[in-house]
Design a protein around this motif. Structure first.
Motif, short mmCIF file in Angstrom:
data_model
loop_
_atom_site.label_atom_id
_atom_site.label_comp_id
_atom_site.label_asym_id
_atom_site.label_seq_id
_atom_site.Cartn_x
_atom_site.Cartn_y
_atom_site.Cartn_z
N ILE A 91 69.26 16.57 51.83
CA ILE A 91 68.56 15.38 51.34
C ILE A 91 69.14 14.91 50.00
O ILE A 91 69.38 13.71 49.80
N VAL A 92 69.40 15.86 49.10
CA VAL A 92 69.95 15.50 47.78
C VAL A 92 71.34 14.89 47.94
O VAL A 92 71.66 13.86 47.32
N THR A 148 74.68 10.23 47.59
CA THR A 148 75.73 9.43 48.21
C THR A 148 75.26 8.00 48.45
O THR A 148 75.97 7.04 48.16
N PHE A 149 74.06 7.87 48.98
CA PHE A 149 73.50 6.54 49.26
C PHE A 149 73.37 5.73 47.98
O PHE A 149 73.77 4.56 47.92
N LEU A 150 72.82 6.35 46.94
CA LEU A 150 72.63 5.65 45.67
C LEU A 150 73.96 5.24 45.07
O LEU A 150 74.14 4.08 44.66
N PHE A 200 72.55 13.39 50.58
CA PHE A 200 72.39 12.08 51.21
C PHE A 200 71.97 11.02 50.20
O PHE A 200 72.57 9.94 50.11
N PHE A 201 70.92 11.30 49.42
CA PHE A 201 70.44 10.31 48.47
C PHE A 201 71.43 10.04 47.34
O PHE A 201 71.57 8.90 46.90
N THR A 250 75.59 2.48 47.14
CA THR A 250 74.86 1.22 47.05
C THR A 250 75.09 0.55 45.70
O THR A 250 75.31 -0.67 45.63
#
Length: 126
Positions: free
Chosen positions: A13-14, A19-21, A16-17, A24
């Motif tokens: 989860i860490v 990378t996503f942040l 993923f977030f 983005t």
């Protein structure tokens, strides 16, 4: 075992977030850098702290990522599959970020395969 599963889920989860942040806010290349940095930290933390039953609490050798060869082969295979997904996900358009992440996954796979190979060699010598 439940603690290990929880740590792995939180790590995923860490990563993923982060990378996503990063992707983005700053773009795909920043996302690739985030997955390399945060993913490497997650691999190192898990490899250094997850022990098999009966394993010493002494620091592990640098190459030892798992307690048993089968586990390293399994994680290495997953990393190879992830690298493959990076290779085919661009639909013919190669992004530098995909190349970076794909190479990182191949390096992770190589590290786990190497660890398993050495563990098997040690077990065969005993």
């Amino acid at each position: 075992m439940p603690t290990k599963a929880a740590v792995l889920i939180v790590s995923i989860i860490v990563v993923f977030f982060a990378t996503f942040l990063a992707s983005t806010v700053w773009g795909l290349l920043a996302g690739a850098v985030a997955i390399v940095l945060v993913g490497t930290a997650a691999v190192v933390v898990c490899a250094r702290n997850f022990r098999v039953e009966g394993e010493s609490d002494a620091p592990r050798p640098w190459w030892k990522l798992t307690g048993q060869p089968l586990a390293g082969y399994f994680v290495g295979l997953i990393a190879v599959l992830q690298a493959g997904s990076q290779a085919i996900s661009g639909a013919g358009i190669a992004e530098p970020s995909q190349l970076i992440v794909g190479i990182w996954y191949l390096l992770v796979a190589a590290a786990f395969f190497h660890s398993s190979w050495r563990l098997r060699s040690i077990a065969a010598a005993d």
